[in-house]
Design an enzyme around this catalytic site. Structure first.
Site, short mmCIF file in Angstrom:
data_model
loop_
_atom_site.label_atom_id
_atom_site.label_comp_id
_atom_site.label_asym_id
_atom_site.label_seq_id
_atom_site.Cartn_x
_atom_site.Cartn_y
_atom_site.Cartn_z
N SER A 39 8.63 5.74 -7.63
CA SER A 39 7.60 6.80 -7.21
C SER A 39 7.06 7.64 -8.35
O SER A 39 6.79 9.01 -8.07
CB SER A 39 8.59 7.77 -6.35
OG SER A 39 9.21 7.12 -5.06
N ARG A 40 6.73 7.06 -9.24
CA ARG A 40 6.03 7.89 -10.42
C ARG A 40 7.16 8.93 -11.07
O ARG A 40 6.56 9.80 -11.73
CB ARG A 40 4.87 8.58 -10.06
CG ARG A 40 3.84 7.41 -9.41
CD ARG A 40 3.36 6.45 -10.81
NE ARG A 40 2.27 5.64 -10.13
CZ ARG A 40 2.15 4.16 -9.98
NH1 ARG A 40 3.44 3.70 -10.07
NH2 ARG A 40 1.20 3.49 -9.44
#
Ligand code: FMN
Length: 229
Positions: A206-207
């Protein structure tokens, strides 16, 4: 712009330029915990470099070098790292090239390594000095003869009329140095980048990535901090 044809042969009513935002990979990894990161970033770099070698990443010594011109214009190019130790990170090039001219006027430079298979990036910033002529000679003469001749033949970054000019020059040099060692051109050699900042980046889901930065303080001790992704 032409419509994009995918690997199944299907046409899309968009160009690759419009579709590029759809490329998306989740970077899954265990992340990095600052407690497990050593106090010395060069030793930490050595560990990550070994991980890249063990992962069989092709050419793990490929890096991107950024320089800044005297009129503050940045430029970047890919180079090969040819050595590192506690003194810094060594690469070889033409001293009269665009990067050589930049470095002659502004010693600040940045190196970026991407080991994508491991979802890892390392950013190194520092100042650059030429290494000794003896060290440059040693490395130059360890290169394949063809690479030595090419280094002599090429006034790197200068405009040439066509490829034939270059190949003609190579032929002349091959004749000139037949059965003789090729002397290292004075304008070809190594630089060593002494780092003042090294950042380790590990991609995560999710970065929400991990970033640990080491900065060299005035007492010559590295300070380690976590940065927001
Ligand atoms: C994989 C790869 C490795 C390279 N290694 C070097 C290198 O070690 N030294 C070098 O001078 N140029 C190397 N180059 C070429 C540079 O990217 C660049 O074209 C050249 O150094 C001229 O850059 P400049 O005009 O900014 O000085 C490499 C290019 C690639 C793609």
């Amino acid at each position: 712009m032409s419509f994009f044809k995918d690997i199944k042969g299907q046409f899309h009513n968009k160009s690759i330029g419009q579709l590029v935002a759809n490329f998306r990979t989740e970077y899954i990894s265990n992340g990095i915990d600052e407690k497990n990161m050593g106090d010395d970033p060069i030793i930490q770099f050595e560990k990550w470099f070994n991980d890249a070698v063990k992962s069989k990443i092709p050419e793990p010594n490929i890096m991107h070098l950024s320089t800044v011109s005297s009129d503050c214009k940045p430029s970047g190019r890919v180079l090969l790292l040819k050595g590192f130790d506690e003194n810094g990170f060594v690469f070889y090039t033409n001293y009269d090239s665009r990067k050589g001219n930049d470095l002659g006027k502004n010693k600040n430079a940045a190196m970026t390594f991407l080991w994508f298979e491991l979802y890892r990036q390392v950013r190194i910033e520092g100042t650059v000095e030429k290494i000794s002529p003896e060290e440059s000679d040693k490395y130059f003469h360890s290169r394949p003869r063809g690479s030595q001749i090419s280094a002599v033949a090429s006034s790197q970054s200068s405009i040439i009329e066509n490829r034939d000019v270059l190949e003609k020059k190579v032929k002349e040099l091959e004749k000139e140095y037949q059965n003789k060692p090729v002397p290292r051109p004075e304008n070809w050699g190594g630089y060593c980048l002494s780092p003042f900042s090294i950042e380790f980046w590990q991609g995560r889901a999710s970065r929400l990535h991990d970033r640990i930065i080491y900065k060299l303080q005035s007492n010559n001790i590295w300070k380690k901090e976590r940065l927001a992704p």
